[in-house]
Design an enzyme around this catalytic site. Structure first.
Site, PDB file in Angstrom:
ATOM      1  N   ASP A  12      85.476  24.522  77.247  1.00 42.33           N
ATOM      2  CA  ASP A  12      84.830  24.047  76.069  1.00 42.33           C
ATOM      3  C   ASP A  12      84.219  22.560  76.563  1.00 42.33           C
ATOM      4  O   ASP A  12      84.786  21.499  77.067  1.00 42.33           O
ATOM      5  CB  ASP A  12      86.038  23.560  74.819  1.00 42.33           C
ATOM      6  CG  ASP A  12      85.277  22.752  73.870  1.00 42.33           C
ATOM      7  OD1 ASP A  12      84.136  22.351  73.751  1.00 42.33           O
ATOM      8  OD2 ASP A  12      85.863  22.267  72.854  1.00 42.33           O
ATOM      9  N   TYR A 227      96.944  15.261  74.486  1.00 43.88           N
ATOM     10  CA  TYR A 227      96.036  16.219  73.691  1.00 43.88           C
ATOM     11  C   TYR A 227      94.635  15.856  73.642  1.00 43.88           C
ATOM     12  O   TYR A 227      94.123  14.781  73.631  1.00 43.88           O
ATOM     13  CB  TYR A 227      96.523  16.002  72.346  1.00 43.88           C
ATOM     14  CG  TYR A 227      95.802  17.045  71.547  1.00 43.88           C
ATOM     15  CD1 TYR A 227      95.866  18.379  71.432  1.00 43.88           C
ATOM     16  CD2 TYR A 227      94.756  16.410  70.655  1.00 43.88           C
ATOM     17  CE1 TYR A 227      95.270  19.375  70.468  1.00 43.88           C
ATOM     18  CE2 TYR A 227      93.766  17.531  69.819  1.00 43.88           C
ATOM     19  CZ  TYR A 227      94.240  19.145  69.895  1.00 43.88           C
ATOM     20  OH  TYR A 227      93.477  19.875  69.176  1.00 43.88           O
ATOM     21  N   LYS A 230      92.657  22.462  72.216  1.00 46.77           N
ATOM     22  CA  LYS A 230      93.635  23.452  72.511  1.00 46.77           C
ATOM     23  C   LYS A 230      93.096  24.366  73.560  1.00 46.77           C
ATOM     24  O   LYS A 230      91.950  24.181  74.002  1.00 46.77           O
ATOM     25  CB  LYS A 230      93.566  24.555  71.247  1.00 46.77           C
ATOM     26  CG  LYS A 230      94.974  25.138  70.905  1.00 46.77           C
ATOM     27  CD  LYS A 230      96.204  24.360  70.908  1.00 46.77           C
ATOM     28  CE  LYS A 230      97.539  25.057  70.883  1.00 46.77           C
ATOM     29  NZ  LYS A 230      98.653  24.104  70.916  1.00 46.77           N
TER      30      LYS A 230
END
Length: 365
Positions: A12, A227, A230
């Site tokens: 991404d 984080y 995902k």
């Protein structure tokens, strides 16, 4: 003839609007850069997306873990990040966890699935790409394909399959691996892969060592230490002629399966099999999506693709997934819609807990 290697590498590097889809300019940039290497480093290439992830499919003769191929993928993602920043795309460069390439892209954020094999007379290959979920999402499907005769009758009816398969499982937390031979060790296999947040099927082999499936097992949050998004895994599966048929590989995707990910990487939701035209995550930043592209591999050339889930045969599971999404969304911030406490450690929840830690008081015995 040299063996053929398929490398599927994703990242991404920016999307619009929000986390929903990859911008066409990123696809164009990546395709041009890979096309320039055909006949040089690469035999063939194909660029696509699933949701906000840019997916690079490359064939070559350099084997898995080729530094040159990984460097090329890194350069593509780095260049696309520049484009994303110019357009102020959301999450530009999100999956690139280093300033420069250091030899192995698997340690730098992008997800990687690769396999090297001798081409058969006919070699159908299915490439699965998911968004808004993690690498454990493939566990259910790989078990059904290669170990469940109720899904794959070839395990009973085809002598070429009846010997079973060997599963290589990775512990993504302790960084170790183990193999299970099925069917005789299927219960032991299930004991681990049912905990899909930690134990992930990396490879599936025939008993003679022939590779038949490969997945990406990178845990982005564990690599980054926080984080950042995902993992959005990819998977390569070979089909037919001594392997499960294409129909047997696809049959598990007619079942609505809950996977971890979805909104903020913190919720369980149904994995929705869709054609490329519907591979854009919207509702609650989802639901999680999976696309499948099918190719025939011929002397390293990618003949195709066929957009496999662009088929009314999967309309029913899509409807059931949407019903399941309604049901689980109604639970809001409560488990099991929200991930368990152990899995939430790898989201943004620890930042909330840190702010409140001084307000807790010990209970008296």
């Amino acid at each position: 003839m040299p063996k053929t290697t398929i490398s599927v590498i994703k990242a991404d590097v920016g999307s619009f609007p929000g986390h929903s889809r990859a911008h066409p300019k990123l696809l164009e940039t990546a395709a041009q850069m890979l096309r320039a290497e055909r006949g040089k480093l690469l035999l063939d290439s194909f660029v696509t997306h699933c949701g906000d992830d840019l997916e690079l499919v490359m064939t070559h003769s350099h084997g898995a873990n080729s530094e040159a191929v990984h460097r090329l993928a890194w350069n593509v993602f780095a260049e696309c990040t520049k484009v994303a920043k110019r357009f102020k795309l959301h999450g530009a460069g999100q999956d690139l966890l280093a300033e420069a390439f250091t030899g192995d892209i698997r340690e730098l954020g992008p997800g990687v699935a690769e396999m090297e094999f001798e081409e058969r007379e006919s070699d159908p290959v299915l490439i699965f790409m998911a968004d808004k979920t993690g690498p454990g999402a493939w566990n259910f499907y790989l078990y059904k394909i290669f170990a469940d005769p109720f899904n794959t009758p070839g395990l009973v009816l085809d002598p070429a399959l009846s010997g079973g398969f060997v599963f290589e499982v990775h512990d993504t937390v302790a960084k170790r691996m183990i193999t299970f031979s099925c069917p005789e060790e299927s219960y032991s296999l299930l004991a681990y892969i049912g905990s899909s947040s930690r134990y992930v099927i990396k490879y599936v082999f025939k008993r003679d060592g022939t590779i038949v499936a490969s997945t990406s097992t990178q845990r982005l949050n564990l690599t980054a230490g926080k984080y950042v998004g995902k993992d959005d895994p990819v998977m390569i599966v070979r089909a037919e002629s001594g392997f499960p048929s294409m129909g047997e590989v696809l049959e598990p995707f007619t079942v609505p399966v809950l996977v971890a990910g979805w909104m903020r990487g913190s919720h369980n939701g149904p994995l929705l099999p869709v054609g490329l035209c519907d591979a854009n995550c919207t509702r609650f930043d989802g639901p999680p999506r999976v696309v499948c592209f099918g190719f025939q591999v011929a002397n390293g050339a990618l003949v195709g693709p066929a957009d496999i889930f662009d088929d009314p045969a999967f309309d029913r599971v899509r409807a059931r997934c949407n019903e399941l999404a309604d049901t689980i969304r109604a639970q809001g911030p409560f488990e099991p819609h929200r991930l368990s406490a152990g899995e939430m450690e790898y989201t943004t929840l620890p930042a909330v807990e840190k702010e409140l830690e001084n307000r807790w008081k010990l209970l008296k015995e």
